[in-house]
Design an enzyme around this catalytic site. Structure first.
Site, PDB file in Angstrom:
ATOM      1  N   ARG A  36      42.295  28.204  54.783  1.00  0.00           N
ATOM      2  CA  ARG A  36      43.273  27.299  54.180  1.00  0.00           C
ATOM      3  C   ARG A  36      43.923  26.378  55.211  1.00  0.00           C
ATOM      4  O   ARG A  36      44.332  25.271  54.876  1.00  0.00           O
ATOM      5  CB  ARG A  36      44.342  28.111  53.447  1.00  0.00           C
ATOM      6  CG  ARG A  36      43.810  28.627  52.130  1.00  0.00           C
ATOM      7  CD  ARG A  36      44.820  29.438  51.399  1.00  0.00           C
ATOM      8  NE  ARG A  36      44.462  29.571  50.000  1.00  0.00           N
ATOM      9  CZ  ARG A  36      45.019  30.441  49.178  1.00  0.00           C
ATOM     10  NH1 ARG A  36      45.956  31.267  49.613  1.00  0.00           N
ATOM     11  NH2 ARG A  36      44.646  30.503  47.929  1.00  0.00           N
ATOM     12  N   LYS A 199      39.220  41.691  34.067  1.00  0.00           N
ATOM     13  CA  LYS A 199      39.814  41.717  32.736  1.00  0.00           C
ATOM     14  C   LYS A 199      39.461  40.518  31.862  1.00  0.00           C
ATOM     15  O   LYS A 199      39.519  39.379  32.320  1.00  0.00           O
ATOM     16  CB  LYS A 199      41.339  41.752  32.877  1.00  0.00           C
ATOM     17  CG  LYS A 199      41.862  43.061  33.418  1.00  0.00           C
ATOM     18  CD  LYS A 199      43.361  42.996  33.374  1.00  0.00           C
ATOM     19  CE  LYS A 199      44.011  44.277  33.824  1.00  0.00           C
ATOM     20  NZ  LYS A 199      45.450  44.057  33.998  1.00  0.00           N
ATOM     21  N   GLY A 353      39.436  32.712  44.901  1.00  0.00           N
ATOM     22  CA  GLY A 353      39.666  34.138  44.715  1.00  0.00           C
ATOM     23  C   GLY A 353      38.525  35.006  45.199  1.00  0.00           C
ATOM     24  O   GLY A 353      37.910  34.743  46.237  1.00  0.00           O
ATOM     25  N   GLY A 376      44.103  30.863  41.228  1.00  0.00           N
ATOM     26  CA  GLY A 376      44.908  30.662  40.018  1.00  0.00           C
ATOM     27  C   GLY A 376      44.874  29.219  39.548  1.00  0.00           C
ATOM     28  O   GLY A 376      44.697  28.928  38.363  1.00  0.00           O
TER      29      GLY A 376
HETATM   30  P1  AMP Z   1      39.624  39.392  38.851  1.00  0.00           P
HETATM   31  O1  AMP Z   1      40.852  39.416  39.710  1.00  0.00           O
HETATM   32  O2  AMP Z   1      39.898  39.478  37.386  1.00  0.00           O
HETATM   33  O3  AMP Z   1      38.686  38.250  39.213  1.00  0.00           O
HETATM   34  O4  AMP Z   1      38.847  40.738  39.149  1.00  0.00           O
HETATM   35  C1  AMP Z   1      38.304  41.041  40.400  1.00  0.00           C
HETATM   36  C2  AMP Z   1      38.143  42.522  40.483  1.00  0.00           C
HETATM   37  O5  AMP Z   1      37.291  42.973  39.446  1.00  0.00           O
HETATM   38  C3  AMP Z   1      37.514  42.988  41.773  1.00  0.00           C
HETATM   39  O6  AMP Z   1      38.460  43.721  42.493  1.00  0.00           O
HETATM   40  C4  AMP Z   1      36.352  43.873  41.322  1.00  0.00           C
HETATM   41  O7  AMP Z   1      36.254  45.075  42.040  1.00  0.00           O
HETATM   42  C5  AMP Z   1      36.703  44.164  39.878  1.00  0.00           C
HETATM   43  N1  AMP Z   1      35.521  44.487  39.075  1.00  0.00           N
HETATM   44  C6  AMP Z   1      34.419  43.749  38.905  1.00  0.00           C
HETATM   45  N2  AMP Z   1      33.525  44.386  38.154  1.00  0.00           N
HETATM   46  C7  AMP Z   1      34.065  45.570  37.817  1.00  0.00           C
HETATM   47  C8  AMP Z   1      33.621  46.694  37.040  1.00  0.00           C
HETATM   48  N3  AMP Z   1      32.411  46.682  36.467  1.00  0.00           N
HETATM   49  N4  AMP Z   1      34.449  47.737  36.915  1.00  0.00           N
HETATM   50  C9  AMP Z   1      35.666  47.743  37.496  1.00  0.00           C
HETATM   51  N5  AMP Z   1      36.134  46.723  38.236  1.00  0.00           N
HETATM   52  C10 AMP Z   1      35.354  45.645  38.401  1.00  0.00           C
END
Ligand code: AMP
Length: 396
Positions: A36, A199, A353, A376
């Site tokens: 950054r 999520k 991210g 974000g």
């Molecule tokens: P996000 O912040 O929503 O982009 O999520 C990123 C996180 O999702 C990372 O820390 C990954 O370890 C987690 N992640 C990705 N795939 C899976 C999965 N199949 N089960 C649990 N966590 C996951």
């Protein structure tokens, strides 16, 4: 972009106040990733070329309790790093709200760069307090916002200060907006989006927006599990968001075949790298006590085939638990596919991210057309939302 930039204003002899995004990871006083900081340098060099009186930088760093200075979140080491990277003297001001500090800044020799202490050390920053914004504004005749990573927040140092000074975009801000907004609003088609991460609930708006704008939306990562559950597939101990199952059903019904889910996955009998693993077809379902932690090789091939026709690709969110080596293969494979596509003239964009971290970790950072510095902010742009830090800038 329909906003003015530093190219549209005369900065000669002016005091230029720049909001940068120097929110870098620091461990034991050492900056572990300076992406950054380096990303802001072209803007700073371009400003300096215009021979301003001085250049004053402000940024937040981390999440200190607002109004409570904490050494671990000080920008002092960042100022020192910027000096090294730019091979210039960079001054630091620990107490920027004092009258003495403003007077000192005004007396600096022409061409000086001065970094102000973490904006979140001052009460009101995240509430967009106008008094605080006016205090920041004392440092400039012109305000330049180059902090794309903070543009989705209306804070005193991003949106607030733009009310008190003529406000334009920096070059990084311009580049980020042009890449991300063009990718979804005016892409060379086919446009394929890849979404992953934990999520569904965090990304409902972006899935909806991309379903209306992209030609295909590929889903991986933990969020795919919730879609599988919505299809009646048993998911064992996998991460599933029960409250989002109905939404996932709606999205599947609305998607008219645009939404593509994994066909296979890597399951594990524990949430750790040393767990026993198996690759299964999704249709088999996940046995009790097991969890789906990565996409499988057939899915990578399916995704590769779909991506082979793409002219623009946007990716946000890892395909599995990429922090654990044994479940990073899907994410790394997708990073590799994107790197190959870039070589064939496809525009590849990574929305910050974790997916940006994964691509850098795989050593493929320089083989991607654009890696966003803001997770974000890039998600909100992909959702089609206006970013307050950008809205506040002068129109072209
Ligand atoms: P996000 O912040 O929503 O982009 O999520 C990123 C996180 O999702 C990372 O820390 C990954 O370890 C987690 N992640 C990705 N795939 C899976 C999965 N199949 N089960 C649990 N966590 C996951």
């Amino acid at each position: 972009m329909n906003k003015q930039t530093i190219r549209d204003v005369d900065l000669k002899g002016k005091r230029v106040l720049v909001r940068v995004d120097f929110n870098v990871p620091i461990e034991n006083g050492v900056i572990t990733d300076d992406t950054r900081i380096t990303a802001a340098i072209p803007t700073l060099e371009a400003i300096l070329k215009q021979q301003p009186k001085d250049v004053v930088l402000m940024s937040h760093l981390g999440r200190p309790k607002e109004g409570v200075p904490e050494d671990q979140y000080s920008l002092k080491p960042v100022a020192a790093e910027l000096g090294k990277l730019m091979k210039r003297t960079v001054e630091f001001e620990a107490d920027p709200l004092s009258e003495a500090a403003v007077a000192k800044a005004n007396a600096l020799p022409a061409g000086t760069i001065l970094v102000l202490e973490n904006t979140r050390f001052f009460k009101g920053e995240t509430k967009n307090d106008p008094d605080l914004a006016q205090k920041f504004a004392k440092y400039g005749d012109v305000f330049v916002n180059d902090a794309f990573g903070s543009a989705h927040r209306a804070h005193s140092s991003t949106e607030g200060v733009a009310k008190y000074l003529p406000a334009v975009a920096g070059l990084l801000m311009e580049k980020e907006i042009n890449f991300l907004a063009n990718a979804v609003d005016n892409p060379t088609r086919p446009l394929v989006a890849i979404l992953g991460g934990a999520k569904v609930s965090d990304k409902i708006k972006v899935i909806e927006s991309l379903l209306s704008k992209a030609d295909k939306v590929l889903i991986g990562g933990g969020m795919a599990n919730t879609f599988f559950k919505a299809q009646g597939i048993s998911m064992g101990s996998s991460l599933v968001e029960d409250t989002a199952v109905e939404t996932a059903k709606d999205l599947l019904a609305k998607s008219k075949g645009k939404l593509v889910l994994p066909v296979d996955g890597v399951i594990a009998d524990d949430f750790k790298n040393e767990a026993n693993t198996k690759t299964i077809s999704v249709s088999e379902g996940v046995p009790d006590g097991w969890r789906m932690l990565d996409i499988g090789p057939k899915t990578v091939e399916e995704f590769r085939k779909i991506l082979a026709d793409a002219k623009t690709v946007v990716w946000n969110g890892p395909m599995g638990v990429f922090e654990l080596d044994n479940f990073a293969k899907g994410t790394n494979a997708v990073a590799g596919v994107l790197a190959d596509l870039t070589g064939k003239g496809v525009t590849t964009i990574i929305g910050g991210g974790d997916s940006a971290a994964a691509v850098q970790q795989a050593g493929l950072g320089d083989k991607i057309t654009h890696i966003s510095t803001g997770g974000g902010a890039s998600l909100e742009l992909l959702e089609g939302q206006a970013l307050p830090g950008v809205v506040a800038l002068k129109d072209k």
